[in-house]
Design a protein around this motif. Sequence first.
Motif, PDB file in Angstrom:
ATOM      1  N   GLN A 291       0.820  -1.223   0.000  1.00 41.75           N
ATOM      2  CA  GLN A 291       0.000   0.000   0.000  1.00 41.75           C
ATOM      3  C   GLN A 291       0.855   1.274   0.000  1.00 41.75           C
ATOM      4  O   GLN A 291       0.596   2.193  -0.777  1.00 41.75           O
ATOM      5  CB  GLN A 291      -0.961  -0.013   1.188  1.00 41.75           C
ATOM      6  CG  GLN A 291      -2.011   1.083   1.170  1.00 41.75           C
ATOM      7  CD  GLN A 291      -3.155   0.810   0.204  1.00 41.75           C
ATOM      8  OE1 GLN A 291      -3.129  -0.161  -0.531  1.00 41.75           O
ATOM      9  NE2 GLN A 291      -4.140   1.677   0.212  1.00 41.75           N
ATOM     10  N   PRO A 292       1.910   1.376   0.831  1.00 42.37           N
ATOM     11  CA  PRO A 292       2.754   2.581   0.807  1.00 42.37           C
ATOM     12  C   PRO A 292       3.521   2.775  -0.502  1.00 42.37           C
ATOM     13  O   PRO A 292       3.929   3.885  -0.818  1.00 42.37           O
ATOM     14  CB  PRO A 292       3.736   2.342   1.966  1.00 42.37           C
ATOM     15  CG  PRO A 292       3.018   1.431   2.881  1.00 42.37           C
ATOM     16  CD  PRO A 292       2.237   0.519   1.983  1.00 42.37           C
ATOM     17  N   VAL A 293       3.740   1.691  -1.264  1.00 38.77           N
ATOM     18  CA  VAL A 293       4.372   1.812  -2.586  1.00 38.77           C
ATOM     19  C   VAL A 293       3.309   2.088  -3.643  1.00 38.77           C
ATOM     20  O   VAL A 293       3.484   2.926  -4.541  1.00 38.77           O
ATOM     21  CB  VAL A 293       5.134   0.509  -2.951  1.00 38.77           C
ATOM     22  CG1 VAL A 293       5.671   0.578  -4.377  1.00 38.77           C
ATOM     23  CG2 VAL A 293       6.274   0.272  -1.986  1.00 38.77           C
ATOM     24  N   PHE A 294       2.192   1.396  -3.508  1.00 39.28           N
ATOM     25  CA  PHE A 294       1.104   1.438  -4.488  1.00 39.28           C
ATOM     26  C   PHE A 294       0.488   2.835  -4.603  1.00 39.28           C
ATOM     27  O   PHE A 294       0.301   3.358  -5.704  1.00 39.28           O
ATOM     28  CB  PHE A 294       0.041   0.414  -4.052  1.00 39.28           C
ATOM     29  CG  PHE A 294      -1.073   0.201  -5.034  1.00 39.28           C
ATOM     30  CD1 PHE A 294      -0.846  -0.414  -6.247  1.00 39.28           C
ATOM     31  CD2 PHE A 294      -2.368   0.615  -4.731  1.00 39.28           C
ATOM     32  CE1 PHE A 294      -1.879  -0.620  -7.145  1.00 39.28           C
ATOM     33  CE2 PHE A 294      -3.406   0.405  -5.616  1.00 39.28           C
ATOM     34  CZ  PHE A 294      -3.159  -0.215  -6.832  1.00 39.28           C
ATOM     35  N   ASN A 295       0.202   3.476  -3.467  1.00 34.34           N
ATOM     36  CA  ASN A 295      -0.503   4.761  -3.479  1.00 34.34           C
ATOM     37  C   ASN A 295       0.277   5.892  -4.150  1.00 34.34           C
ATOM     38  O   ASN A 295      -0.271   6.577  -5.012  1.00 34.34           O
ATOM     39  CB  ASN A 295      -0.901   5.159  -2.059  1.00 34.34           C
ATOM     40  CG  ASN A 295      -2.186   4.482  -1.626  1.00 34.34           C
ATOM     41  OD1 ASN A 295      -2.976   4.029  -2.438  1.00 34.34           O
ATOM     42  ND2 ASN A 295      -2.403   4.387  -0.324  1.00 34.34           N
ATOM     43  N   PRO A 296       1.546   6.148  -3.772  1.00 32.67           N
ATOM     44  CA  PRO A 296       2.262   7.245  -4.446  1.00 32.67           C
ATOM     45  C   PRO A 296       2.456   7.015  -5.941  1.00 32.67           C
ATOM     46  O   PRO A 296       2.364   7.953  -6.733  1.00 32.67           O
ATOM     47  CB  PRO A 296       3.611   7.307  -3.721  1.00 32.67           C
ATOM     48  CG  PRO A 296       3.703   6.074  -2.917  1.00 32.67           C
ATOM     49  CD  PRO A 296       2.332   5.589  -2.662  1.00 32.67           C
ATOM     50  N   LEU A 297       2.704   5.753  -6.334  1.00 27.94           N
ATOM     51  CA  LEU A 297       2.842   5.462  -7.763  1.00 27.94           C
ATOM     52  C   LEU A 297       1.514   5.652  -8.484  1.00 27.94           C
ATOM     53  O   LEU A 297       1.445   6.224  -9.576  1.00 27.94           O
ATOM     54  CB  LEU A 297       3.348   4.026  -7.969  1.00 27.94           C
ATOM     55  CG  LEU A 297       4.781   3.738  -7.509  1.00 27.94           C
ATOM     56  CD1 LEU A 297       5.111   2.261  -7.700  1.00 27.94           C
ATOM     57  CD2 LEU A 297       5.778   4.588  -8.287  1.00 27.94           C
ATOM     58  N   LEU A 298       0.450   5.193  -7.854  1.00 26.09           N
ATOM     59  CA  LEU A 298      -0.886   5.269  -8.453  1.00 26.09           C
ATOM     60  C   LEU A 298      -1.321   6.715  -8.649  1.00 26.09           C
ATOM     61  O   LEU A 298      -1.726   7.114  -9.738  1.00 26.09           O
ATOM     62  CB  LEU A 298      -1.887   4.543  -7.549  1.00 26.09           C
ATOM     63  CG  LEU A 298      -3.289   4.293  -8.100  1.00 26.09           C
ATOM     64  CD1 LEU A 298      -3.239   3.293  -9.249  1.00 26.09           C
ATOM     65  CD2 LEU A 298      -4.199   3.774  -7.004  1.00 26.09           C
ATOM     66  N   TYR A 299      -1.223   7.520  -7.586  1.00 22.75           N
ATOM     67  CA  TYR A 299      -1.667   8.909  -7.672  1.00 22.75           C
ATOM     68  C   TYR A 299      -0.658   9.782  -8.419  1.00 22.75           C
ATOM     69  O   TYR A 299      -1.037  10.705  -9.136  1.00 22.75           O
ATOM     70  CB  TYR A 299      -1.915   9.468  -6.274  1.00 22.75           C
ATOM     71  CG  TYR A 299      -3.144   8.887  -5.616  1.00 22.75           C
ATOM     72  CD1 TYR A 299      -4.417   9.288  -6.003  1.00 22.75           C
ATOM     73  CD2 TYR A 299      -3.043   7.917  -4.617  1.00 22.75           C
ATOM     74  CE1 TYR A 299      -5.553   8.743  -5.411  1.00 22.75           C
ATOM     75  CE2 TYR A 299      -4.170   7.382  -4.022  1.00 22.75           C
ATOM     76  CZ  TYR A 299      -5.415   7.790  -4.420  1.00 22.75           C
ATOM     77  OH  TYR A 299      -6.544   7.251  -3.841  1.00 22.75           O
ATOM     78  N   GLY A 300       0.622   9.496  -8.230  1.00 22.93           N
ATOM     79  CA  GLY A 300       1.649  10.286  -8.913  1.00 22.93           C
ATOM     80  C   GLY A 300       1.616  10.137 -10.419  1.00 22.93           C
ATOM     81  O   GLY A 300       1.862  11.090 -11.161  1.00 22.93           O
ATOM     82  N   LEU A 301       1.301   8.937 -10.900  1.00 29.98           N
ATOM     83  CA  LEU A 301       1.280   8.686 -12.341  1.00 29.98           C
ATOM     84  C   LEU A 301      -0.064   9.035 -12.975  1.00 29.98           C
ATOM     85  O   LEU A 301      -0.126   9.412 -14.137  1.00 29.98           O
ATOM     86  CB  LEU A 301       1.607   7.208 -12.616  1.00 29.98           C
ATOM     87  CG  LEU A 301       3.031   6.758 -12.270  1.00 29.98           C
ATOM     88  CD1 LEU A 301       3.165   5.260 -12.462  1.00 29.98           C
ATOM     89  CD2 LEU A 301       4.065   7.483 -13.125  1.00 29.98           C
ATOM     90  N   ASN A 302      -1.154   8.899 -12.221  1.00 34.47           N
ATOM     91  CA  ASN A 302      -2.487   9.085 -12.788  1.00 34.47           C
ATOM     92  C   ASN A 302      -2.992  10.519 -12.747  1.00 34.47           C
ATOM     93  O   ASN A 302      -3.786  10.910 -13.595  1.00 34.47           O
ATOM     94  CB  ASN A 302      -3.498   8.181 -12.070  1.00 34.47           C
ATOM     95  CG  ASN A 302      -3.582   6.807 -12.708  1.00 34.47           C
ATOM     96  OD1 ASN A 302      -4.219   6.621 -13.735  1.00 34.47           O
ATOM     97  ND2 ASN A 302      -2.906   5.847 -12.105  1.00 34.47           N
ATOM     98  N   MET A 303      -2.573  11.288 -11.755  1.00 28.62           N
ATOM     99  CA  MET A 303      -3.083  12.650 -11.619  1.00 28.62           C
ATOM    100  C   MET A 303      -2.152  13.611 -12.348  1.00 28.62           C
ATOM    101  O   MET A 303      -0.991  13.773 -11.976  1.00 28.62           O
ATOM    102  CB  MET A 303      -3.245  13.010 -10.150  1.00 28.62           C
ATOM    103  CG  MET A 303      -4.093  12.000  -9.395  1.00 28.62           C
ATOM    104  SD  MET A 303      -4.598  12.520  -7.760  1.00 28.62           S
ATOM    105  CE  MET A 303      -6.075  13.427  -8.109  1.00 28.62           C
ATOM    106  N   SER A 304      -2.674  14.236 -13.386  1.00 32.23           N
ATOM    107  CA  SER A 304      -1.854  15.045 -14.300  1.00 32.23           C
ATOM    108  C   SER A 304      -1.164  16.208 -13.594  1.00 32.23           C
ATOM    109  O   SER A 304      -0.004  16.524 -13.893  1.00 32.23           O
ATOM    110  CB  SER A 304      -2.713  15.569 -15.459  1.00 32.23           C
ATOM    111  OG  SER A 304      -3.822  16.301 -14.961  1.00 32.23           O
ATOM    112  N   LYS A 305      -1.833  16.859 -12.653  1.00 36.13           N
ATOM    113  CA  LYS A 305      -1.238  17.985 -11.938  1.00 36.13           C
ATOM    114  C   LYS A 305       0.000  17.555 -11.164  1.00 36.13           C
ATOM    115  O   LYS A 305       1.053  18.198 -11.235  1.00 36.13           O
ATOM    116  CB  LYS A 305      -2.261  18.606 -10.967  1.00 36.13           C
ATOM    117  CG  LYS A 305      -3.162  19.655 -11.591  1.00 36.13           C
ATOM    118  CD  LYS A 305      -3.955  20.356 -10.492  1.00 36.13           C
ATOM    119  CE  LYS A 305      -4.814  21.465 -11.063  1.00 36.13           C
ATOM    120  NZ  LYS A 305      -5.558  22.191 -10.008  1.00 36.13           N
ATOM    121  N   ILE A 306      -0.130  16.471 -10.411  1.00 36.76           N
ATOM    122  CA  ILE A 306       0.997  15.973  -9.616  1.00 36.76           C
ATOM    123  C   ILE A 306       2.120  15.507 -10.535  1.00 36.76           C
ATOM    124  O   ILE A 306       3.300  15.786 -10.298  1.00 36.76           O
ATOM    125  CB  ILE A 306       0.549  14.824  -8.684  1.00 36.76           C
ATOM    126  CG1 ILE A 306      -0.408  15.347  -7.618  1.00 36.76           C
ATOM    127  CG2 ILE A 306       1.748  14.166  -8.019  1.00 36.76           C
ATOM    128  CD1 ILE A 306      -0.923  14.289  -6.659  1.00 36.76           C
TER     129      ILE A 306
END
Length: 319
Positions: A291-306
């Motif tokens: 989960q701690p690896v999954f979340n930053p990769l998931l949100y970092g790659l999917n959310m265009s602003k970030i």
Amino acid sequence: MIVLQTKTRMKINSTQVFYFTLSAYIDTGSVKYFSFLIVLCLYVLIVGSNVLLIVVICVNKSLHEPMYMFLCSLFVNELYGSTGLFPFLLVQILSDVHIISVPLCFLQMFCIYTYGCVEFTNLAVMSYDRYVAICHPLQYNSMMTSVKIVFLVSITWLPPVLAVGGTIVLSSSLQLCGNVMNKIYCGNHSIIKLACKEPKVNNIYELFMTFLIVCVPGSVILYTYVRILKVCFSGSKQTRQKAVSTCTPHLASVINFSFGVSFEILQSRFNMNNVPSMLRIFLSLYFLTCQPVFNPLLYGLNMSKIRSLCKKLFQKLSL
């Protein structure tokens, strides 16, 4: 007379438990150095990715919106939960004797349990935020005020801390007649199993708190997604695209975390001796590592602003 002396001796011994032995570790021989390196790299990845996204959100004013504030809280929790496990795990991998002192065991248990509760509560708050954004877009700014954001972040952290604190107080007062746990980290149910007599109060409290921590956030997530789906099916193509782009990472995170926690709950309460040791260890660590690896990769790659702000930050650092 002999029976009375035996009972007295058992009580005396139970108060002299200074450490717990964690029996779930397996002897890996020379492979332990390779295992240590893998776990260390995983921990560095978790710390690096989560700290990066926290800094990006805090530094950039364009990300000072409710959704990103809740994301920042989520990433802080990933760091918190990982720190409660990984340093201890790294030491244990290299150790020949797998023991943990009683105070450190309760501290680790507090960190891991609050991490799990905060994670699920945070995901419920994020689902409410997505519900307001998709189902009430015109009222979003008036509904998600700065005061409400502070309130939602507070209820994400405070109730879990108080609930787990109660668990620690009750478990630390138990008289124990053993000190061997079939775990690789401390767990409350394992401590309850070591009690000299059946701790009814602990069991009732644990069931009640599990119900509150699981059912209340779970109900919020279920309700909000039912409403979001209704809007998607009845709305325009643009509304559906917005819903998919913003809800997919969150839904994937909920499913991933729920899977990991479900197995850990089942493993702590049922006999899992038929499951291979390596698989048991992997699945018991799943919600604390993936989960701690999954979340930053998931949100970092999917959310265009970030994603775009992270690219700009790396470009500045490379100059």
